[in-house]
Design a protein around this motif. Structure first.
Motif, PDB file in Angstrom:
ATOM      1  N   ILE A  67       0.789  68.579 -33.203  1.00 40.06           N
ATOM      2  CA  ILE A  67       1.012  69.022 -34.510  1.00 40.06           C
ATOM      3  C   ILE A  67      -0.125  69.433 -35.146  1.00 40.06           C
ATOM      4  O   ILE A  67      -1.409  69.022 -34.676  1.00 40.06           O
ATOM      5  CB  ILE A  67       1.276  67.616 -35.451  1.00 40.06           C
ATOM      6  N   LEU A  68       0.054  70.603 -35.770  1.00 45.36           N
ATOM      7  CA  LEU A  68      -1.024  71.224 -36.665  1.00 45.36           C
ATOM      8  C   LEU A  68      -0.638  71.047 -38.098  1.00 45.36           C
ATOM      9  O   LEU A  68       0.418  71.127 -38.364  1.00 45.36           O
ATOM     10  CB  LEU A  68      -1.033  72.706 -36.293  1.00 45.36           C
ATOM     11  N   LYS A  69      -1.848  70.927 -38.793  1.00 56.80           N
ATOM     12  CA  LYS A  69      -1.530  70.643 -40.227  1.00 56.80           C
ATOM     13  C   LYS A  69      -1.990  71.957 -41.087  1.00 56.80           C
ATOM     14  O   LYS A  69      -1.892  71.769 -42.092  1.00 56.80           O
ATOM     15  CB  LYS A  69      -2.513  69.585 -40.771  1.00 56.80           C
ATOM     16  N   SER A  70      -2.113  72.874 -40.506  1.00 56.22           N
ATOM     17  CA  SER A  70      -2.263  74.244 -41.180  1.00 56.22           C
ATOM     18  C   SER A  70      -1.998  75.289 -40.392  1.00 56.22           C
ATOM     19  O   SER A  70      -2.071  75.389 -39.219  1.00 56.22           O
ATOM     20  CB  SER A  70      -3.915  74.408 -41.528  1.00 56.22           C
ATOM     21  N   THR A  71      -1.197  76.471 -41.010  1.00 63.85           N
ATOM     22  CA  THR A  71      -0.908  77.740 -40.464  1.00 63.85           C
ATOM     23  C   THR A  71      -1.921  78.417 -39.851  1.00 63.85           C
ATOM     24  O   THR A  71      -1.915  79.309 -38.984  1.00 63.85           O
ATOM     25  CB  THR A  71      -0.016  78.484 -41.118  1.00 63.85           C
ATOM     26  N   SER A  72      -3.351  78.196 -40.451  1.00 65.29           N
ATOM     27  CA  SER A  72      -4.501  78.936 -40.182  1.00 65.29           C
ATOM     28  C   SER A  72      -4.719  78.477 -38.568  1.00 65.29           C
ATOM     29  O   SER A  72      -5.708  79.340 -37.871  1.00 65.29           O
ATOM     30  CB  SER A  72      -5.643  78.725 -40.894  1.00 65.29           C
ATOM     31  N   LEU A  73      -4.292  77.695 -38.190  1.00 63.31           N
ATOM     32  CA  LEU A  73      -4.595  77.328 -36.710  1.00 63.31           C
ATOM     33  C   LEU A  73      -3.923  77.834 -35.621  1.00 63.31           C
ATOM     34  O   LEU A  73      -4.061  77.729 -34.472  1.00 63.31           O
ATOM     35  CB  LEU A  73      -4.408  75.511 -36.416  1.00 63.31           C
ATOM     36  N   ILE A  74      -2.592  78.481 -35.952  1.00 68.84           N
ATOM     37  CA  ILE A  74      -1.782  78.989 -35.107  1.00 68.84           C
ATOM     38  C   ILE A  74      -2.484  80.200 -34.164  1.00 68.84           C
ATOM     39  O   ILE A  74      -2.376  80.386 -32.882  1.00 68.84           O
ATOM     40  CB  ILE A  74      -0.640  79.798 -35.820  1.00 68.84           C
ATOM     41  N   SER A  75      -3.536  80.908 -35.055  1.00 72.74           N
ATOM     42  CA  SER A  75      -4.362  82.002 -34.410  1.00 72.74           C
ATOM     43  C   SER A  75      -5.182  81.242 -33.072  1.00 72.74           C
ATOM     44  O   SER A  75      -5.203  81.954 -32.047  1.00 72.74           O
ATOM     45  CB  SER A  75      -5.317  82.820 -35.204  1.00 72.74           C
ATOM     46  N   HIS A  76      -5.675  80.170 -33.193  1.00 74.51           N
ATOM     47  CA  HIS A  76      -6.242  79.609 -32.322  1.00 74.51           C
ATOM     48  C   HIS A  76      -5.559  79.202 -31.306  1.00 74.51           C
ATOM     49  O   HIS A  76      -6.093  79.129 -29.793  1.00 74.51           O
ATOM     50  CB  HIS A  76      -7.153  78.192 -32.835  1.00 74.51           C
ATOM     51  N   VAL A  77      -4.599  78.789 -31.311  1.00 81.07           N
ATOM     52  CA  VAL A  77      -3.607  78.295 -30.360  1.00 81.07           C
ATOM     53  C   VAL A  77      -3.009  79.656 -29.504  1.00 81.07           C
ATOM     54  O   VAL A  77      -3.088  79.412 -28.166  1.00 81.07           O
ATOM     55  CB  VAL A  77      -2.393  77.629 -31.044  1.00 81.07           C
ATOM     56  N   CYS A  78      -2.828  80.693 -30.150  1.00 79.12           N
ATOM     57  CA  CYS A  78      -2.734  81.866 -29.385  1.00 79.12           C
ATOM     58  C   CYS A  78      -3.852  82.103 -28.601  1.00 79.12           C
ATOM     59  O   CYS A  78      -3.631  82.511 -27.354  1.00 79.12           O
ATOM     60  CB  CYS A  78      -2.157  82.921 -30.235  1.00 79.12           C
TER      61      CYS A  78
END
Length: 400
Positions: free
Chosen positions: A30-41
């Protein structure tokens, strides 16, 4: 339903229940912000992603915050925004072709259940490139890892961000079917309330009742576990406590976050314990008339629960007691009736009808065949219904 078919259905369901503990269920991170998607990538060495969404989400600028973060981290993206409500096999093939021609490395399903289901189905077709989508209908037909899949719900309803299912409509036949496989469970679920802020009140209500349907059908079925019962109860209580808040005040971030949690809990519950005839009937109506899935479920929920009769009294009483709708001294019947009454009142408050204007009596037999095909023997329903018994439910929701 005849005795032999009943025996077959229950044996099938009981066998499936017995193997639940050893099946490879998992939950997304679970991520609580869309801003974290770039870090996942970045962490997964992904430099280009495909975002699958719909035209409205794209045009409203709901993707902008996520895209700004992807730009900042030099991650390229391609947007497919032609997903329709009740996504079609054509949507899946078009998006898959764009993914391949653009040399993408991961998928982001951003939107309601339709966009997330479309992204899952695209992943399935990428994993099994020689297998037609129609051949994946049913359970465990993929058996191969998908590209990295991130799901961002913009509605608190479908739970698709945590489930092993994708529901697709065949573009030629309009047959709506489910694909179920453990490889369809997303790698990440982004439970960020901000993308849900622009959701209109009526859709907020319908998708919330969709999550409520997931929780209830998972709880009253015959394949529950201690964990799925716990999740279903949590989801139901959160929905009763927050759905009116988000309907009245679209900017209540706390209530919207609670609804996202509820949808997630309900999604996990039905992933393991499955759903029932509300879903089977709703899917047939969605495929035939393109009725939004959340609206179809909301319309049908109290109708089907009443038709189940005393077979669900005890479990609905337990749900009512947990949610504070009845007290311990009430009988199972009283508790169940009060619980169903709250659903009926909820529908009326949100302006949700108890009939479908699109439904034609001449289509009922065909629709009942589809519902029977989907539900039996897979869904561990409290009471088994055959085609004729299913037709009676359609009769209750057709306009005179």
């Amino acid at each position: 339903m005849n005795t032999f078919k009943k025996i077959y259905c229950r044996i099938f369901q009981n066998c499936f229940k017995l193997v639940i503990p050893v099946l490879p269920y998992r939950t997304p991170e679970i991520l609580k912000s869309t801003s974290l998607i770039s870090h996942v990538c970045k962490d997964n060495h992904i430099s280009k992603v495909m975002v699958i969404t719909d035209f409205t989400v794209h045009q409203l600028g709901i993707l902008n915050r996520m895209c700004e973060h992807l730009d900042h981290h030099s991650i390229e993206y391609v947007i497919y925004d032609k997903t329709v409500a009740n996504p079609t096999s054509d949507n899946v093939e078009d998006a898959r072709n764009l993914y391949l021609s653009s040399n993408c490395q991961a998928l982001i399903g951003f939107g309601g259940g339709s966009s997330m289901d479309c992204a899952k189905a695209v992943g399935a077709r990428l994993a099994r490139c020689k297998k037609p989508l129609s051949k994946m209908e049913g359970i465990l037909k993929i058996w191969k890892k998908l590209p990295l899949l991130i799901c961002v719900p913009t509605t608190a309803g479908t739970g698709s961000e945590t489930t092993l299912a994708a529901v697709i409509v065949d573009s030629k036949t309009r047959h709506k079917y489910a694909i179920n496989d453990f490889y369809l469970i997303p790698d990440y679920a982004v439970l960020d309330p901000k993308p849900t802020l622009s959701l209109p009140p009526f859709i907020t209500a319908c998708t919330g009742m969709d999550a409520l349907t997931h929780a209830i059908e998972a709880y009253i079925g015959n394949s529950t576990t201690k964990k799925t019962r716990e999740y279903a109860l949590k989801a139901t209580k959160l929905i009763f406590e927050n759905i009116y808040k988000v309907y009245e005040d679209g900017n209540d971030l706390e209530a919207r976050s609670n609804m996202l949690d509820a949808a997630y809990y309900a999604g996990h519950a039905f992933t393991v314990s499955y759903v029932g005839y509300v879903h089977a009937i709703a899917h047939s109506l969605g495929g035939k008339y393109n009725i939004a899935h959340g609206l179809a479920n909301a319309t049908l929920l109290d109708v089907v629960l009443k038709q189940y009769g005393d077979s669900v009294y005890k479990k609905l009483y337990e749900m009512a007691l947990y949610c504070g709708i009845c007290n311990a001294k009430d009988s199972y019947k009283v508790g169940a009736e009060r619980f169903i009454e709250q659903i009926t009142l909820m529908k009326k408050y949100f302006g949700i009808s108890s009939t479908f204007s699109e439904l034609k009596k001449s289509d009922i037999h065909e629709l009942a065949l589809y519902a029977d095909h989907e539900a039996n023997p897979l869904y561990p329903v409290p009471v088994l219904w055959d085609v004729k018994e299913l037709e009676k439910v359609y009769d209750l929701v057709v306009e005179d």
